[in-house]
Design a protein around this motif. Sequence first.
Motif, PDB file in Angstrom:
ATOM      1  N   ASN A   1       0.811  -1.214   0.000  1.00 38.42           N
ATOM      2  CA  ASN A   1       0.000   0.000   0.000  1.00 38.42           C
ATOM      3  C   ASN A   1       0.847   1.268   0.000  1.00 38.42           C
ATOM      4  O   ASN A   1       0.383   2.330   0.357  1.00 38.42           O
ATOM      5  CB  ASN A   1      -1.005  -0.005   1.161  1.00 38.42           C
ATOM      6  CG  ASN A   1      -0.376  -0.350   2.479  1.00 38.42           C
ATOM      7  OD1 ASN A   1       0.776  -0.772   2.531  1.00 38.42           O
ATOM      8  ND2 ASN A   1      -1.106  -0.200   3.567  1.00 38.42           N
ATOM      9  N   GLY A   2       2.115   1.143  -0.406  1.00 39.21           N
ATOM     10  CA  GLY A   2       2.993   2.301  -0.561  1.00 39.21           C
ATOM     11  C   GLY A   2       3.872   2.554   0.640  1.00 39.21           C
ATOM     12  O   GLY A   2       3.670   2.019   1.714  1.00 39.21           O
ATOM     13  N   GLY A   3       4.876   3.361   0.422  1.00 36.24           N
ATOM     14  CA  GLY A   3       5.780   3.738   1.504  1.00 36.24           C
ATOM     15  C   GLY A   3       7.210   3.277   1.264  1.00 36.24           C
ATOM     16  O   GLY A   3       7.539   2.702   0.239  1.00 36.24           O
ATOM     17  N   VAL A   4       8.032   3.555   2.234  1.00 30.03           N
ATOM     18  CA  VAL A   4       9.455   3.229   2.189  1.00 30.03           C
ATOM     19  C   VAL A   4       9.661   1.743   2.453  1.00 30.03           C
ATOM     20  O   VAL A   4       8.977   1.155   3.288  1.00 30.03           O
ATOM     21  CB  VAL A   4      10.218   4.066   3.243  1.00 30.03           C
ATOM     22  CG1 VAL A   4      11.690   3.708   3.288  1.00 30.03           C
ATOM     23  CG2 VAL A   4      10.026   5.548   2.972  1.00 30.03           C
ATOM     24  N   ALA A   5      10.617   1.152   1.761  1.00 29.20           N
ATOM     25  CA  ALA A   5      10.918  -0.268   1.940  1.00 29.20           C
ATOM     26  C   ALA A   5      11.535  -0.515   3.319  1.00 29.20           C
ATOM     27  O   ALA A   5      12.586   0.032   3.626  1.00 29.20           O
ATOM     28  CB  ALA A   5      11.874  -0.743   0.851  1.00 29.20           C
ATOM     29  N   PRO A   6      10.889  -1.335   4.167  1.00 32.25           N
ATOM     30  CA  PRO A   6      11.427  -1.595   5.497  1.00 32.25           C
ATOM     31  C   PRO A   6      12.425  -2.746   5.555  1.00 32.25           C
ATOM     32  O   PRO A   6      13.092  -2.936   6.563  1.00 32.25           O
ATOM     33  CB  PRO A   6      10.186  -1.933   6.312  1.00 32.25           C
ATOM     34  CG  PRO A   6       9.249  -2.538   5.322  1.00 32.25           C
ATOM     35  CD  PRO A   6       9.534  -1.839   4.015  1.00 32.25           C
ATOM     36  N   TYR A   7      12.533  -3.534   4.471  1.00 35.07           N
ATOM     37  CA  TYR A   7      13.407  -4.709   4.464  1.00 35.07           C
ATOM     38  C   TYR A   7      14.165  -4.819   3.155  1.00 35.07           C
ATOM     39  O   TYR A   7      13.707  -4.343   2.114  1.00 35.07           O
ATOM     40  CB  TYR A   7      12.580  -5.998   4.620  1.00 35.07           C
ATOM     41  CG  TYR A   7      11.718  -6.052   5.838  1.00 35.07           C
ATOM     42  CD1 TYR A   7      12.286  -6.243   7.099  1.00 35.07           C
ATOM     43  CD2 TYR A   7      10.343  -5.935   5.752  1.00 35.07           C
ATOM     44  CE1 TYR A   7      11.483  -6.293   8.229  1.00 35.07           C
ATOM     45  CE2 TYR A   7       9.541  -5.990   6.883  1.00 35.07           C
ATOM     46  CZ  TYR A   7      10.123  -6.174   8.113  1.00 35.07           C
ATOM     47  OH  TYR A   7       9.335  -6.232   9.238  1.00 35.07           O
ATOM     48  N   TYR A   8      15.327  -5.496   3.214  1.00 34.35           N
ATOM     49  CA  TYR A   8      16.069  -5.827   2.008  1.00 34.35           C
ATOM     50  C   TYR A   8      16.652  -7.229   2.148  1.00 34.35           C
ATOM     51  O   TYR A   8      16.834  -7.740   3.254  1.00 34.35           O
ATOM     52  CB  TYR A   8      17.159  -4.796   1.706  1.00 34.35           C
ATOM     53  CG  TYR A   8      18.289  -4.752   2.729  1.00 34.35           C
ATOM     54  CD1 TYR A   8      19.455  -5.484   2.540  1.00 34.35           C
ATOM     55  CD2 TYR A   8      18.187  -3.963   3.869  1.00 34.35           C
ATOM     56  CE1 TYR A   8      20.479  -5.446   3.459  1.00 34.35           C
ATOM     57  CE2 TYR A   8      19.202  -3.914   4.795  1.00 34.35           C
ATOM     58  CZ  TYR A   8      20.354  -4.652   4.591  1.00 34.35           C
ATOM     59  OH  TYR A   8      21.369  -4.621   5.507  1.00 34.35           O
ATOM     60  N   VAL A   9      16.937  -7.858   1.008  1.00 30.09           N
ATOM     61  CA  VAL A   9      17.431  -9.233   0.965  1.00 30.09           C
ATOM     62  C   VAL A   9      18.934  -9.228   0.708  1.00 30.09           C
ATOM     63  O   VAL A   9      19.419  -8.504  -0.164  1.00 30.09           O
ATOM     64  CB  VAL A   9      16.721 -10.023  -0.155  1.00 30.09           C
ATOM     65  CG1 VAL A   9      17.260 -11.441  -0.240  1.00 30.09           C
ATOM     66  CG2 VAL A   9      15.225 -10.022   0.044  1.00 30.09           C
TER      67      VAL A   9
END
Length: 67
Positions: free
Chosen positions: A42-50
């Motif tokens: 639903n939008g927004g800043v990415a809280p995680y990365y792989v």
Amino acid sequence: MATRWLFTTDGQPAYYQEGDYIYSKDGQTAFSVAGGWWYPINGGVAPYYVSDGWIYTTEGKPAFYFG
């Protein structure tokens, strides 16, 4: 593409990935994946990365791993 389950750091199933989307255990689309980053559906800043089979918070703390 095969389903890949993601587990919390204490081994509990949390999400699963199919293609470029991450779903909650109840099947609701939670995130889209682009360039290794998880973006809220639903939008927004990415809280995680792989990185190397682990999913990290933006602060660099391990949050989930691929099982």
